[in-house]
Design a protein around this motif. Structure first.
Motif, PDB file in Angstrom:
ATOM      1  N   PHE A  88      42.989  36.573  39.016  1.00  0.00           N
ATOM      2  CA  PHE A  88      41.573  36.241  38.849  1.00  0.00           C
ATOM      3  C   PHE A  88      41.034  35.551  40.101  1.00  0.00           C
ATOM      4  N   GLU A  89      41.819  34.671  40.694  1.00  0.00           N
ATOM      5  CA  GLU A  89      41.385  33.987  41.917  1.00  0.00           C
ATOM      6  C   GLU A  89      41.204  34.971  43.065  1.00  0.00           C
ATOM      7  N   LEU A  90      42.095  35.949  43.165  1.00  0.00           N
ATOM      8  CA  LEU A  90      41.959  36.965  44.207  1.00  0.00           C
ATOM      9  C   LEU A  90      40.678  37.777  44.001  1.00  0.00           C
ATOM     10  N   LEU A 104      38.004  36.724  42.599  1.00  0.00           N
ATOM     11  CA  LEU A 104      36.873  35.859  42.942  1.00  0.00           C
ATOM     12  C   LEU A 104      36.744  35.623  44.438  1.00  0.00           C
ATOM     13  N   GLU A 105      37.837  35.694  45.184  1.00  0.00           N
ATOM     14  CA  GLU A 105      37.737  35.631  46.644  1.00  0.00           C
ATOM     15  C   GLU A 105      36.919  36.799  47.161  1.00  0.00           C
ATOM     16  N   ARG A 106      37.098  37.945  46.544  1.00  0.00           N
ATOM     17  CA  ARG A 106      36.406  39.167  46.971  1.00  0.00           C
ATOM     18  C   ARG A 106      35.019  39.290  46.362  1.00  0.00           C
ATOM     19  N   GLU A 107      34.874  38.786  45.133  1.00  0.00           N
ATOM     20  CA  GLU A 107      33.605  38.890  44.399  1.00  0.00           C
ATOM     21  C   GLU A 107      33.270  37.532  43.785  1.00  0.00           C
ATOM     22  N   PRO A 108      32.804  36.589  44.610  1.00  0.00           N
ATOM     23  CA  PRO A 108      32.552  35.241  44.088  1.00  0.00           C
ATOM     24  C   PRO A 108      31.450  35.173  43.032  1.00  0.00           C
ATOM     25  N   ASP A 109      30.668  36.221  42.918  1.00  0.00           N
ATOM     26  CA  ASP A 109      29.591  36.236  41.916  1.00  0.00           C
ATOM     27  C   ASP A 109      29.979  37.015  40.656  1.00  0.00           C
ATOM     28  N   ARG A 162      44.613  44.093  35.823  1.00  0.00           N
ATOM     29  CA  ARG A 162      45.961  43.517  35.789  1.00  0.00           C
ATOM     30  C   ARG A 162      45.903  42.035  35.412  1.00  0.00           C
ATOM     31  N   ALA A 163      44.900  41.320  35.884  1.00  0.00           N
ATOM     32  CA  ALA A 163      44.737  39.918  35.504  1.00  0.00           C
ATOM     33  C   ALA A 163      44.531  39.791  33.998  1.00  0.00           C
ATOM     34  N   ARG A 164      43.706  40.664  33.442  1.00  0.00           N
ATOM     35  CA  ARG A 164      43.487  40.662  31.995  1.00  0.00           C
ATOM     36  C   ARG A 164      44.780  40.955  31.243  1.00  0.00           C
ATOM     37  N   ALA A 165      45.563  41.882  31.769  1.00  0.00           N
ATOM     38  CA  ALA A 165      46.833  42.231  31.128  1.00  0.00           C
ATOM     39  C   ALA A 165      47.811  41.062  31.203  1.00  0.00           C
TER      40      ALA A 165
END
Length: 121
Positions: free
Chosen positions: A66-68, A70-75, A49-52
């Motif tokens: 995208f920030e959400l 990265l909160e879940r998958e910082p790597d 959805r972020a890409r869309a």
């Protein structure tokens, strides 16, 4: 409207991938809204959805998604790179550079390293 269930959510997710590939990001977002409403923890759906949102030039919603992720998958190097592109497009070069560099540090793909511009200081 037909009853939604996990199987229809998978179908909607795959259809959203196809819509994004066919350059219909708004259609993809519509399909993903119901998937994410039912499965808010689904990082893959949020990344799609972020890409869309990004493809539809809806930069603030793209940034938030995208920030959400990265909160879940910082790597997640791709999410850092895509967030950097979002910041770049919205006129925030310092934030973009930070995320380009994180993406390159996590995954030294040539595209990420080039965008990180480590030689620029």
């Amino acid at each position: 409207m037909a009853e939604r269930n996990p199987e229809t959510h998978v179908i909607d997710f795959r259809a959203a991938e196809q819509l994004l590939a066919a350059r219909d990001p708004r259609g993809a977002v519509k399909l993903l809204d119901s998937v994410i409403a039912a499965h808010p923890e689904n990082t893959a759906a949020r990344l799609l959805r972020a890409r869309a949102f990004f493809a539809a030039a809806q930069l603030r919603p793209a940034q938030l998604e995208f920030e959400l992720v990265l909160e879940r998958e910082p790597d997640n190097a791709y999410a850092h790179f895509a967030l950097a592109r979002t910041f770049e497009r919205s006129g925030h070069p310092d934030q973009a550079t930070r995320h380009f560099r994180l993406a390159a540090a996590l995954d030294p793909k040539p595209e990420y390293v080039q965008a990180a511009r480590f030689d620029a200081g």
